[in-house]
Motif scaffolding. Structure first.
Motif, PDB file in Angstrom:
ATOM      1  N   ALA A  63      28.688  66.148  34.892  1.00  0.00           N
ATOM      2  CA  ALA A  63      27.681  65.830  33.877  1.00  0.00           C
ATOM      3  C   ALA A  63      27.843  64.403  33.351  1.00  0.00           C
ATOM      4  N   VAL A  64      28.742  63.635  33.951  1.00  0.00           N
ATOM      5  CA  VAL A  64      28.995  62.276  33.477  1.00  0.00           C
ATOM      6  C   VAL A  64      28.436  61.288  34.484  1.00  0.00           C
ATOM      7  N   ALA A  65      27.596  60.383  34.020  1.00  0.00           N
ATOM      8  CA  ALA A  65      27.059  59.326  34.890  1.00  0.00           C
ATOM      9  C   ALA A  65      28.035  58.162  34.851  1.00  0.00           C
ATOM     10  N   LEU A  66      28.481  57.735  36.006  1.00  0.00           N
ATOM     11  CA  LEU A  66      29.415  56.624  36.089  1.00  0.00           C
ATOM     12  C   LEU A  66      28.671  55.405  36.597  1.00  0.00           C
ATOM     13  N   GLY A  67      28.603  54.371  35.798  1.00  0.00           N
ATOM     14  CA  GLY A  67      27.977  53.129  36.227  1.00  0.00           C
ATOM     15  C   GLY A  67      29.034  52.227  36.817  1.00  0.00           C
ATOM     16  N   GLU A  68      28.801  51.744  38.016  1.00  0.00           N
ATOM     17  CA  GLU A  68      29.777  50.900  38.679  1.00  0.00           C
ATOM     18  C   GLU A  68      29.280  49.468  38.681  1.00  0.00           C
ATOM     19  N   GLY A  69      30.152  48.538  38.457  1.00  0.00           N
ATOM     20  CA  GLY A  69      29.814  47.134  38.541  1.00  0.00           C
ATOM     21  C   GLY A  69      30.919  46.398  39.268  1.00  0.00           C
ATOM     22  N   MET A  70      30.633  45.898  40.441  1.00  0.00           N
ATOM     23  CA  MET A  70      31.631  45.157  41.211  1.00  0.00           C
ATOM     24  C   MET A  70      31.569  43.691  40.801  1.00  0.00           C
ATOM     25  N   THR A  71      32.718  43.107  40.582  1.00  0.00           N
ATOM     26  CA  THR A  71      32.813  41.738  40.099  1.00  0.00           C
ATOM     27  C   THR A  71      33.910  41.002  40.848  1.00  0.00           C
ATOM     28  N   ARG A  72      33.642  39.744  41.153  1.00  0.00           N
ATOM     29  CA  ARG A  72      34.634  38.867  41.789  1.00  0.00           C
ATOM     30  C   ARG A  72      35.272  38.030  40.690  1.00  0.00           C
ATOM     31  N   ILE A  73      36.594  38.068  40.627  1.00  0.00           N
ATOM     32  CA  ILE A  73      37.320  37.286  39.634  1.00  0.00           C
ATOM     33  C   ILE A  73      38.264  36.342  40.378  1.00  0.00           C
ATOM     34  N   ARG A  74      38.101  35.058  40.113  1.00  0.00           N
ATOM     35  CA  ARG A  74      38.953  34.024  40.720  1.00  0.00           C
ATOM     36  C   ARG A  74      39.709  33.307  39.619  1.00  0.00           C
ATOM     37  N   MET A  75      40.967  33.014  39.905  1.00  0.00           N
ATOM     38  CA  MET A  75      41.789  32.287  38.937  1.00  0.00           C
ATOM     39  C   MET A  75      42.823  31.447  39.660  1.00  0.00           C
ATOM     40  N   ARG A  76      43.491  30.606  38.909  1.00  0.00           N
ATOM     41  CA  ARG A  76      44.528  29.780  39.518  1.00  0.00           C
ATOM     42  C   ARG A  76      45.589  30.673  40.146  1.00  0.00           C
ATOM     43  N   TYR A  77      46.261  30.149  41.149  1.00  0.00           N
ATOM     44  CA  TYR A  77      47.238  30.900  41.931  1.00  0.00           C
ATOM     45  C   TYR A  77      48.342  31.463  41.041  1.00  0.00           C
ATOM     46  N   ARG A  78      48.612  32.739  41.240  1.00  0.00           N
ATOM     47  CA  ARG A  78      49.717  33.435  40.561  1.00  0.00           C
ATOM     48  C   ARG A  78      50.324  34.409  41.562  1.00  0.00           C
ATOM     49  N   THR A  79      51.607  34.672  41.424  1.00  0.00           N
ATOM     50  CA  THR A  79      52.265  35.624  42.315  1.00  0.00           C
ATOM     51  C   THR A  79      52.591  36.944  41.620  1.00  0.00           C
ATOM     52  N   ASP A  80      52.333  37.039  40.332  1.00  0.00           N
ATOM     53  CA  ASP A  80      52.745  38.229  39.586  1.00  0.00           C
ATOM     54  C   ASP A  80      51.617  39.228  39.341  1.00  0.00           C
ATOM     55  N   ILE A  81      50.498  39.097  40.043  1.00  0.00           N
ATOM     56  CA  ILE A  81      49.377  40.027  39.899  1.00  0.00           C
ATOM     57  C   ILE A  81      49.250  40.847  41.173  1.00  0.00           C
ATOM     58  N   LYS A 110      48.441  28.197  47.797  1.00  0.00           N
ATOM     59  CA  LYS A 110      48.778  28.225  46.376  1.00  0.00           C
ATOM     60  C   LYS A 110      47.745  27.524  45.498  1.00  0.00           C
ATOM     61  N   ASP A 111      46.465  27.633  45.875  1.00  0.00           N
ATOM     62  CA  ASP A 111      45.392  27.017  45.086  1.00  0.00           C
ATOM     63  C   ASP A 111      44.816  28.023  44.087  1.00  0.00           C
ATOM     64  N   ARG A 112      44.210  29.110  44.607  1.00  0.00           N
ATOM     65  CA  ARG A 112      43.574  30.116  43.763  1.00  0.00           C
ATOM     66  C   ARG A 112      43.782  31.498  44.362  1.00  0.00           C
ATOM     67  N   ILE A 113      43.514  32.521  43.546  1.00  0.00           N
ATOM     68  CA  ILE A 113      43.485  33.896  44.037  1.00  0.00           C
ATOM     69  C   ILE A 113      42.132  34.485  43.663  1.00  0.00           C
ATOM     70  N   GLU A 114      41.717  35.465  44.463  1.00  0.00           N
ATOM     71  CA  GLU A 114      40.459  36.154  44.225  1.00  0.00           C
ATOM     72  C   GLU A 114      40.695  37.649  44.295  1.00  0.00           C
ATOM     73  N   MET A 115      40.056  38.364  43.365  1.00  0.00           N
ATOM     74  CA  MET A 115      40.135  39.817  43.341  1.00  0.00           C
ATOM     75  C   MET A 115      38.733  40.381  43.215  1.00  0.00           C
ATOM     76  N   ILE A 116      38.467  41.470  43.916  1.00  0.00           N
ATOM     77  CA  ILE A 116      37.227  42.220  43.729  1.00  0.00           C
ATOM     78  C   ILE A 116      37.590  43.365  42.795  1.00  0.00           C
ATOM     79  N   CYS A 117      36.872  43.428  41.682  1.00  0.00           N
ATOM     80  CA  CYS A 117      37.202  44.385  40.635  1.00  0.00           C
ATOM     81  C   CYS A 117      36.005  45.275  40.340  1.00  0.00           C
ATOM     82  N   GLU A 118      36.281  46.417  39.739  1.00  0.00           N
ATOM     83  CA  GLU A 118      35.228  47.381  39.433  1.00  0.00           C
ATOM     84  C   GLU A 118      35.314  47.785  37.969  1.00  0.00           C
ATOM     85  N   ARG A 119      34.171  47.767  37.324  1.00  0.00           N
ATOM     86  CA  ARG A 119      34.067  48.160  35.919  1.00  0.00           C
ATOM     87  C   ARG A 119      33.356  49.505  35.860  1.00  0.00           C
ATOM     88  N   TYR A 120      33.877  50.405  35.050  1.00  0.00           N
ATOM     89  CA  TYR A 120      33.225  51.697  34.839  1.00  0.00           C
ATOM     90  C   TYR A 120      32.762  51.787  33.403  1.00  0.00           C
TER      91      TYR A 120
END
Length: 130
Positions: A63-81, A110-120
């Motif tokens: 009975a729950v409608a789940l709205g999905e939103g895919m988003t690309r997030i880019r940031m400076r290079y990090r190794t701890d994510i 070591k320039d940038r990282i990119e992640m594909i993320c999902e919002r509910y």
């Protein structure tokens, strides 16, 4: 990448588990890097936040409608994510995203990282009339 493309402030949350007094698991999302002081506040970094087309999809789970939103997030290079973490995009209304793929290194070593993320977002659907 021009720094002007880093248009939003984000913070990264990691999963922290502990046990309650009955032996059950308690899950909390805590800042990956916290600013000094009390209360604990997450450190914020500049990032490029961009919706991935199609920008919205919707599915019904019970009975729950789940709205999905895919988003690309880019940031400076990090190794701890890593993909077990969440990202909060700060603005008028903060939005929290789960990392679905990545982080992937882009733009050279070591320039940038990119992640594909999902919002509910959830909303309760009224039961169907029989």
């Amino acid at each position: 990448m021009k720094s002007s493309r880093f248009n939003r402030r984000v913070s990264v949350l990691r999963k922290s588990t502990s046990q309650d007094n009955r032996g059950g698991e308690v899950v909390q999302w805590v800042p990956l890097v916290a600013l000094p002081g009390s209360p604990v506040l997450p450190e914020r970094w500049w990032a490029e936040v961009q919706d991935v087309l199609p920008s919205r999809a919707e599915r019904v789970d019970g009975a729950v409608a789940l709205g999905e939103g895919m988003t690309r997030i880019r940031m400076r290079y990090r190794t701890d994510i890593d993909a077990t973490m969440r990202i909060t995009v700060h603005g008028d209304i903060d939005q929290t995203y789960e990392i679905r793929s990545g982080p992937a290194e882009i733009g050279g070593p070591k320039d940038r990282i990119e992640m594909i993320c999902e919002r509910y977002s959830t909303k309760i659907e009224p039961p169907a009339d029989d």
